[in-house]
Design an enzyme around this catalytic site. Structure first.
Site, PDB file in Angstrom:
ATOM      1  N   ALA A 117       9.106  -1.274  -3.249  1.00 43.97           N
ATOM      2  CA  ALA A 117       8.636  -2.651  -3.041  1.00 43.97           C
ATOM      3  C   ALA A 117       7.127  -2.708  -2.803  1.00 43.97           C
ATOM      4  CB  ALA A 117       9.374  -3.265  -1.839  1.00 43.97           C
ATOM      5  N   PRO A 118       6.455  -3.703  -3.391  1.00 43.98           N
ATOM      6  CA  PRO A 118       6.999  -4.836  -4.161  1.00 43.98           C
ATOM      7  C   PRO A 118       7.234  -4.569  -5.643  1.00 43.98           C
ATOM      8  CG  PRO A 118       4.650  -5.127  -3.873  1.00 43.98           C
ATOM      9  CD  PRO A 118       5.000  -3.872  -3.131  1.00 43.98           C
ATOM     10  N   GLY A 119       7.082  -3.306  -6.093  1.00 42.94           N
ATOM     11  CA  GLY A 119       7.519  -2.970  -7.441  1.00 42.94           C
ATOM     12  C   GLY A 119       6.443  -2.679  -8.463  1.00 42.94           C
ATOM     13  N   ASP A 177       5.058   6.387  -3.151  1.00 41.46           N
ATOM     14  CA  ASP A 177       3.822   5.880  -2.541  1.00 41.46           C
ATOM     15  C   ASP A 177       4.217   5.137  -1.271  1.00 41.46           C
ATOM     16  OD1 ASP A 177       1.309   4.985  -1.944  1.00 41.46           O
ATOM     17  OD2 ASP A 177       1.209   3.477  -3.518  1.00 41.46           O
ATOM     18  N   LYS A 221      -1.020   9.419   2.234  1.00 43.93           N
ATOM     19  CA  LYS A 221      -2.090   8.748   2.974  1.00 43.93           C
ATOM     20  C   LYS A 221      -2.659   9.718   4.008  1.00 43.93           C
ATOM     21  CE  LYS A 221      -0.084   5.099   1.036  1.00 43.93           C
ATOM     22  NZ  LYS A 221      -0.601   4.384  -0.127  1.00 43.93           N
TER      23      LYS A 221
END
Length: 337
Positions: free
Chosen positions: A203-205, A260, A290
């Protein structure tokens, strides 16, 4: 040599160079200068933070546009006297960050260089391309970097790391779409029609949409909603589940694994990436970690270490700080059969 990185990450570029035994002798906004000959092309292609490295650059200085242009054009004409130009060749111009008006100055000088080349080497000048070369490796052309208004570095050879600015897509649900589009160029491959993709934390894709627009079939794993071009896309199956709990069915191997997640990098590696790669649940991967409060050089050492899952179970692994990355590292590669 002159190495370019994303503005604001010069500290990490310099630290990485030192780790490779090639400390920088000068740095500026988005660049570092290091001794020539310390690193060969193969070593330069392994570096994470440089986007492009100018090999054996000369330094050109001048107060006037025409003065700088004459010197740059003269350098090119002298080095290209016996060279054959059979097709398009790169003429790439970049500028240091944080200096208002430097881009306009660079454009003026470059335009004047072009006029000189048209007069002296008309056919060759017509073959010049301002498009950055795709992919990774050494290129020959004319590469100009403006450190400030009266100082430029000019080279005929450059090594590219694969990073580049990508075009946005109005249907992409998020900015992260650009990172994946850029990562394909680093890996040298992108999803193909009917290949399968597991997008962990989708999400959000944006990443699911990127694969689906190429005809791949995507399983998007996230409890959050999909948006934009990913919402109700017939090639995207949205499974509302925790990415850390999702596992493929017995015997199932995805062609691609995307990840991610906004999570601590060691947690992501230990509990998600390592099982997927070590158990061969995928054939290729694009992963973003990250680094935030984590030292990125220490993280790089761990990812490159002989005992890492990438060293033991993958090939063609490349770690990059992308043009569209923030405080994060992008890792691409293929799982060893």
């Amino acid at each position: 040599m002159l190495l370019r990185c994303q503005n604001g990450f010069e500290k990490w570029l310099s630290a990485e160079l030192s780790a490779f035994g090639c400390p920088a002798v000068e740095t500026g906004a988005g660049w570092a200068k290091a001794p020539d000959g310390k690193l060969d092309v193969t070593a330069l292609e392994q570096l994470c933070f440089p986007h492009v490295t100018l090999l054996e650059p000369i330094e050109v200085t001048g107060d006037s546009v025409n003065g700088m242009a004459e010197k740059i054009a003269g350098f090119f004409l002298e080095t290209a006297r016996t060279e054959r130009f059979e097709g398009a060749w790169p003429l790439i111009v970049e500028t240091a960050g944080g200096q208002d008006g430097l881009g306009r100055r660079a454009d003026s000088v470059t335009s004047a260089v072009g006029e000189v080349l048209k007069k002296r080497m008309s056919r060759v000048a017509k073959l010049a391309s301002t498009e950055q070369p795709w992919g990774i490796g050494e290129q020959r052309g004319l590469f100009i970097f403006f450190a400030d208004f009266r100082r430029a570095f000019v080279a005929r050879k450059a090594v590219f790391g694969g990073q580049r600015r990508m075009a946005d897509d109005p249907l992409a649900p998020s900015r992260s779409y650009l990172k994946l589009e850029e990562a394909y160029g680093v890996l040298g491959r992108e999803p193909a029609p009917n290949e399968t993709v597991a997008d962990l934390g989708a999400a959000p894709g944006g990443w699911s949409y990127s694969a689906a627009k190429r005809g791949a079939r995507v399983v998007a794993i996230d409890n959050g909603p999909l948006k934009g071009g990913a919402l109700n896309n017939p090639l995207i199956e949205h499974r509302r589940d925790d990415a850390f709990r999702f596992t493929p069915a017995a015997g199932e191997v995805f062609d691609w694994m995307f990840c991610d997640l906004v999570e601590e990098p060691h947690h992501v590696m230990r509990n998600l990436i390592e099982p997927w790669i070590a158990r061969h649940w995928c054939r290729r991967f694009v992963v973003i970690l990250k680094f935030g409060r984590v030292d990125p050089l220490a993280l790089l050492r761990e990812l490159r270490a002989p005992q890492s899952v990438f060293a033991q179970h993958a090939s063609g692994v490349r770690i990059r700080h992308l043009f569209h990355d923030r405080e994060e590292l992008t890792i691409v590669g293929e799982v060893t059969p």
